[in-house]
Design an enzyme around this catalytic site. Sequence first.
Site, mmCIF file in Angstrom:
data_model
loop_
_atom_site.group_PDB
_atom_site.id
_atom_site.type_symbol
_atom_site.label_atom_id
_atom_site.label_comp_id
_atom_site.label_asym_id
_atom_site.label_seq_id
_atom_site.Cartn_x
_atom_site.Cartn_y
_atom_site.Cartn_z
ATOM 1 N N GLY A 17 0.841 -1.195 0.000
ATOM 2 C CA GLY A 17 0.000 0.000 0.000
ATOM 3 C C GLY A 17 0.870 1.237 0.000
ATOM 4 N N ALA A 21 0.639 6.741 4.267
ATOM 5 C CA ALA A 21 1.334 5.951 5.286
ATOM 6 C C ALA A 21 2.472 5.142 4.654
ATOM 7 C CB ALA A 21 0.346 5.020 5.990
ATOM 8 N N VAL A 53 -4.769 10.785 -2.370
ATOM 9 C CA VAL A 53 -4.764 11.996 -3.214
ATOM 10 C C VAL A 53 -6.089 12.742 -3.120
ATOM 11 C CG1 VAL A 53 -3.074 11.160 -4.900
ATOM 12 C CG2 VAL A 53 -5.503 10.775 -5.317
ATOM 13 N N GLY A 58 -7.142 19.124 4.885
ATOM 14 C CA GLY A 58 -5.855 19.467 5.467
ATOM 15 C C GLY A 58 -5.371 18.494 6.521
ATOM 16 N N PHE A 125 -11.059 23.652 11.962
ATOM 17 C CA PHE A 125 -11.608 22.384 11.486
ATOM 18 C C PHE A 125 -12.459 21.787 12.601
ATOM 19 C CE2 PHE A 125 -10.910 18.961 8.201
ATOM 20 C CZ PHE A 125 -11.007 19.807 7.108
ATOM 21 N N PHE A 165 -2.273 -6.944 -7.251
ATOM 22 C CA PHE A 165 -3.330 -7.176 -6.254
ATOM 23 C C PHE A 165 -2.886 -8.252 -5.266
ATOM 24 C CE2 PHE A 165 -7.195 -9.030 -4.523
ATOM 25 C CZ PHE A 165 -7.929 -7.898 -4.195
ATOM 26 N N ALA A 166 -2.611 -7.846 -4.027
ATOM 27 C CA ALA A 166 -2.172 -8.811 -3.006
ATOM 28 C C ALA A 166 -3.368 -9.602 -2.501
ATOM 29 C CB ALA A 166 -1.502 -8.076 -1.858
ATOM 30 N N GLN A 239 -16.966 6.262 10.639
ATOM 31 C CA GLN A 239 -17.306 7.686 10.644
ATOM 32 C C GLN A 239 -18.192 8.064 9.463
ATOM 33 O OE1 GLN A 239 -14.284 11.121 10.010
ATOM 34 N NE2 GLN A 239 -15.023 11.262 12.110
ATOM 35 N N HIS A 241 -19.295 11.281 7.546
ATOM 36 C CA HIS A 241 -18.971 12.700 7.375
ATOM 37 C C HIS A 241 -20.279 13.444 7.131
ATOM 38 C CE1 HIS A 241 -17.274 16.346 5.702
ATOM 39 N NE2 HIS A 241 -16.064 15.932 6.016
ATOM 40 N N LEU A 251 -17.235 14.028 -1.403
ATOM 41 C CA LEU A 251 -17.043 14.796 -0.172
ATOM 42 C C LEU A 251 -17.087 16.300 -0.427
ATOM 43 C CD1 LEU A 251 -16.240 14.546 2.880
ATOM 44 C CD2 LEU A 251 -13.927 15.040 2.119
ATOM 45 N N GLU A 254 -14.919 19.500 5.064
ATOM 46 C CA GLU A 254 -15.249 20.277 6.265
ATOM 47 C C GLU A 254 -14.733 21.714 6.141
ATOM 48 O OE1 GLU A 254 -15.596 17.955 10.128
ATOM 49 O OE2 GLU A 254 -13.600 18.816 10.216
ATOM 50 N N ARG A 285 -17.604 15.414 13.925
ATOM 51 C CA ARG A 285 -18.447 14.852 12.864
ATOM 52 C C ARG A 285 -19.560 13.963 13.380
ATOM 53 N NH1 ARG A 285 -13.464 13.656 8.676
ATOM 54 N NH2 ARG A 285 -13.114 15.858 8.230
ATOM 55 N N HIS A 354 -17.408 7.481 5.554
ATOM 56 C CA HIS A 354 -16.206 8.239 5.201
ATOM 57 C C HIS A 354 -14.908 7.660 5.731
ATOM 58 C CE1 HIS A 354 -13.808 11.707 4.214
ATOM 59 N NE2 HIS A 354 -13.495 11.921 5.480
ATOM 60 N N ARG A 389 -13.001 10.134 14.785
ATOM 61 C CA ARG A 389 -11.797 10.881 14.399
ATOM 62 C C ARG A 389 -12.124 12.359 14.194
ATOM 63 N NH1 ARG A 389 -9.694 12.599 9.340
ATOM 64 N NH2 ARG A 389 -11.206 11.488 8.054
ATOM 65 N N LEU A 390 -11.216 13.233 14.589
ATOM 66 C CA LEU A 390 -11.353 14.641 14.240
ATOM 67 C C LEU A 390 -10.829 14.848 12.825
ATOM 68 C CD1 LEU A 390 -10.306 16.836 17.280
ATOM 69 C CD2 LEU A 390 -12.528 15.904 16.688
ATOM 70 N N GLY A 391 -11.499 15.719 12.081
ATOM 71 C CA GLY A 391 -11.042 16.050 10.736
ATOM 72 C C GLY A 391 -9.602 16.518 10.778
HETATM 73 C C1 LIG Z 1 -12.632 12.248 -0.062
HETATM 74 C C2 LIG Z 1 -11.787 12.155 1.177
HETATM 75 C C3 LIG Z 1 -11.217 13.309 1.703
HETATM 76 C C4 LIG Z 1 -10.421 13.227 2.867
HETATM 77 N N1 LIG Z 1 -9.856 14.377 3.362
HETATM 78 C C5 LIG Z 1 -9.070 14.301 4.466
HETATM 79 C C6 LIG Z 1 -8.440 15.469 4.990
HETATM 80 O O1 LIG Z 1 -8.571 16.572 4.464
HETATM 81 N N2 LIG Z 1 -7.662 15.342 6.100
HETATM 82 C C7 LIG Z 1 -7.479 14.140 6.718
HETATM 83 O O2 LIG Z 1 -6.759 14.078 7.715
HETATM 84 N N3 LIG Z 1 -8.053 13.004 6.223
HETATM 85 C C8 LIG Z 1 -8.834 13.058 5.119
HETATM 86 N N4 LIG Z 1 -9.413 11.914 4.626
HETATM 87 C C9 LIG Z 1 -8.988 10.620 5.156
HETATM 88 C C10 LIG Z 1 -7.592 10.308 4.624
HETATM 89 O O3 LIG Z 1 -7.439 10.836 3.328
HETATM 90 C C11 LIG Z 1 -7.322 8.807 4.569
HETATM 91 O O4 LIG Z 1 -7.667 8.209 5.786
HETATM 92 C C12 LIG Z 1 -5.840 8.553 4.289
HETATM 93 O O5 LIG Z 1 -5.391 9.318 3.191
HETATM 94 C C13 LIG Z 1 -5.587 7.069 4.049
HETATM 95 O O6 LIG Z 1 -4.245 6.906 3.642
HETATM 96 P P1 LIG Z 1 -3.541 5.482 3.686
HETATM 97 O O7 LIG Z 1 -2.114 5.721 3.409
HETATM 98 O O8 LIG Z 1 -3.907 4.794 4.938
HETATM 99 O O9 LIG Z 1 -4.250 4.668 2.492
HETATM 100 P P2 LIG Z 1 -4.560 5.011 0.955
HETATM 101 O O10 LIG Z 1 -4.105 6.346 0.540
HETATM 102 O O11 LIG Z 1 -5.997 4.673 0.727
HETATM 103 O O12 LIG Z 1 -3.663 3.966 0.188
HETATM 104 C C14 LIG Z 1 -3.938 2.596 0.195
HETATM 105 C C15 LIG Z 1 -2.914 1.862 -0.643
HETATM 106 O O13 LIG Z 1 -3.107 0.455 -0.490
HETATM 107 C C16 LIG Z 1 -3.124 -0.156 -1.759
HETATM 108 N N5 LIG Z 1 -3.897 -1.408 -1.683
HETATM 109 C C17 LIG Z 1 -5.100 -1.612 -1.084
HETATM 110 N N6 LIG Z 1 -5.484 -2.908 -1.245
HETATM 111 C C18 LIG Z 1 -4.513 -3.516 -1.955
HETATM 112 C C19 LIG Z 1 -4.325 -4.837 -2.450
HETATM 113 N N7 LIG Z 1 -5.209 -5.824 -2.258
HETATM 114 N N8 LIG Z 1 -3.193 -5.112 -3.131
HETATM 115 C C20 LIG Z 1 -2.265 -4.148 -3.359
HETATM 116 N N9 LIG Z 1 -2.403 -2.881 -2.922
HETATM 117 C C21 LIG Z 1 -3.503 -2.570 -2.227
HETATM 118 C C22 LIG Z 1 -3.719 0.902 -2.664
HETATM 119 O O14 LIG Z 1 -3.421 0.644 -4.014
HETATM 120 C C23 LIG Z 1 -3.013 2.143 -2.125
HETATM 121 O O15 LIG Z 1 -1.725 2.235 -2.667
HETATM 122 C C24 LIG Z 1 -10.225 11.983 3.484
HETATM 123 C C25 LIG Z 1 -10.814 10.834 2.957
HETATM 124 C C26 LIG Z 1 -11.601 10.906 1.819
HETATM 125 C C27 LIG Z 1 -12.268 9.684 1.300
#
Ligand SMILES: Cc1cc2nc3c(=O)[nH]c(=O)nc-3n(C[C@H](O)[C@H](O)[C@H](O)COP(=O)(O)OP(=O)(O)OC[C@H]3O[C@@H](n4cnc5c(N)ncnc54)[C@H](O)[C@@H]3O)c2cc1C
Length: 576
Positions: A17, A21, A53, A58, A125, A165-166, A239, A241, A251, A254, A285, A354, A389-391
């Site tokens: 992933g 993170a 993305v 924020g 926020f 795809f894992a 959560q 939203h 979305l 906020e 939220r 959300h 979670r807080l935004g």
């Molecule tokens: C529309 C929207 C707006 C948001 N805005 C905010 C904000 O402004 N501020 C905030 O703090 N939070 C926000 N959040 C929450 C936040 O964006 C997410 O919680 C956070 O970005 C998740 O990041 P991540 O690194 O955990 O996972 P992701 O960014 O979701 O990445 C997951 C990765 O895992 C990979 N993956 C998944 N399953 C498999 C598989 N089976 N095999 C191989 N690869 C796999 C995917 O390809 C990807 O690379 C928002 C969420 C949404 C939906």
Amino acid sequence: MKTNEVEVVTHDVLIFGTGLAGLRAAVEIARRSRDSINMALVSKVQIQRPHSVCAEGGSAAVLRPEEGDNLDLHAWDTVKGADFLADQDVVSRFVELAPKELLLLEHWGIPWSRRPDGRIMQRPFGGHTFPRCTMAQDKTGFFEVQTLYDTLMQYRNFARYDEFFATSILSKNGEFAGITGIDMATGKFMVLRGKAMLIGTGGLGTLYGFTTYSQTVSGDGQAIAYRAGINIEDPEFLQFHPTGLIPSGILMTEACRAEGGQLKNSKGERLMQAYAPKMMELAPRDIVSRSEMTEIKEGRGFEGPRGLDYIHLDLTVVGAECINRALPLIREVCMKFNGLDPILEPIPVRPVAHYSMGGIEVDINGATSMRGVWAAGEAACCSLHGANRLGANSTTECIVWGGITGEQIADYIKTNPSLPDVPQEQVKAETQRIYGDLLQKQGTENLYDIKRDLRELMDRCAGVYRTKDEMSAGLKDIRELKERFGKIYITDKGSAYNTNLINAMEVENLLDLAEMLVAAGLAREESRGGHARYDFPDRDDEKWLKHTLVSYSPEGPKLSYKPVTITKWKPVERKY
Ligand SMILES: Cc1cc2nc3c(=O)[nH]c(=O)nc-3n(C[C@H](O)[C@H](O)[C@H](O)COP(=O)(O)OP(=O)(O)OC[C@H]3O[C@@H](n4cnc5c(N)ncnc54)[C@H](O)[C@@H]3O)c2cc1C
């Protein structure tokens, strides 16, 4: 489709992933090891297109102590926002590391929005009592991902597995050995071996019909870890939203309310006056979503399509200059998807699925119970967010625990040079599961009907408000859907981009996650944060100030509990 060849590739570390993170962990591993640790970057979409993305609003951190913010205030806001289910040692570590991480991004080149005096801009926020949400316009996640990706590109010692795809985690005697997966472009089944792995696979939003998440977000990491024997923590806390655009669920960040947007019912009243008179639209939220649902239920909403009754998010009061400067994406989305200009008209919104507060159980360092496996970001639960979670705390969490787990993994590799053998029997069983069973299915059930039914069912039985009757019926229906899943057919038997087969595995994952979410919700007889029940409307600290743990068994999820870490802040009534 070829099934008899299994290609085995070996790396030191697998980054499963590549969202915020995963990318942050990869950068830390490369930095700390001076590029001497070899990594595999695994993503089911293009590496630089994780769901992160889409983050708009924020990232929270204390950057202005001289203007009145402080770490204790951020921690208290987070603990209270979490309805007191957050582990407080985790919260303290988070608020301490958050400013350092956001400034590190600044050094790596992120274009944070600026105040007129040139300093980094921060806006209010939800649930935060100080304006500490740091942003890059309303495209924060995009710029954070791009900055981490660009930083990683300075290093060389990694291989990319885009569109891979894992499917399962391999282990030997409780120790990590690798993962299995499919290279989607060729259909090749592969084993990626490694000494350590970070799971950063994000959320599970498509479990619901009305959601802010795109179709790729199906909780694969949680489901795979669960089946490999790693516990899931607090899955019932989902959560909603408060402002999902009708009818798509996109979305409306906020930040719309942070910039002055108002929530109005069908009588034109600012509805939050009745529920959170102090913080109004910027209450946490869970509180705003519950308030909106009460307004709609009591007849003060607007009738929407497919039962999606709604209320208004009014940005006309904010003005054109602010919308164009701070919320350009929001305006573009409203115009393109709904044909409405928020400068002139209110936006139809309602609570939308959300974010998952629960996830893979990890300790404060992000370590799971399987030796050699760490998890971070939305897939993990270290319990920073508790019941709500807080935004703006999630993107920061991804970056903070990406950094922590990257450091942990780099240290682990230094002191654990051995590579466990590939457990051949597990590889054989996984090959059989996918190619001998799933792909050969000749049943009568349509996979996509099951997926649609599941998502409708989750909207119905595990929404903002829940009841025993609805959840009991929901659990029964989920088990029926599991039986129907056993009778599906896979039409596509080809190798290249067999999305039919991939979708089947995603639905199987979602079914497991749905079952544990509803089972844990049914058991928790109280209302706390993202888990609100009409039949148990109050928080019950005496019985339920504890985390749920869910472990896998072939008969279904097994529930147990563990205490919440309280260091400083005793639970009190939440008023906003
Ligand atoms: C529309 C929207 C707006 C948001 N805005 C905010 C904000 O402004 N501020 C905030 O703090 N939070 C926000 N959040 C929450 C936040 O964006 C997410 O919680 C956070 O970005 C998740 O990041 P991540 O690194 O955990 O996972 P992701 O960014 O979701 O990445 C997951 C990765 O895992 C990979 N993956 C998944 N399953 C498999 C598989 N089976 N095999 C191989 N690869 C796999 C995917 O390809 C990807 O690379 C928002 C969420 C949404 C939906």
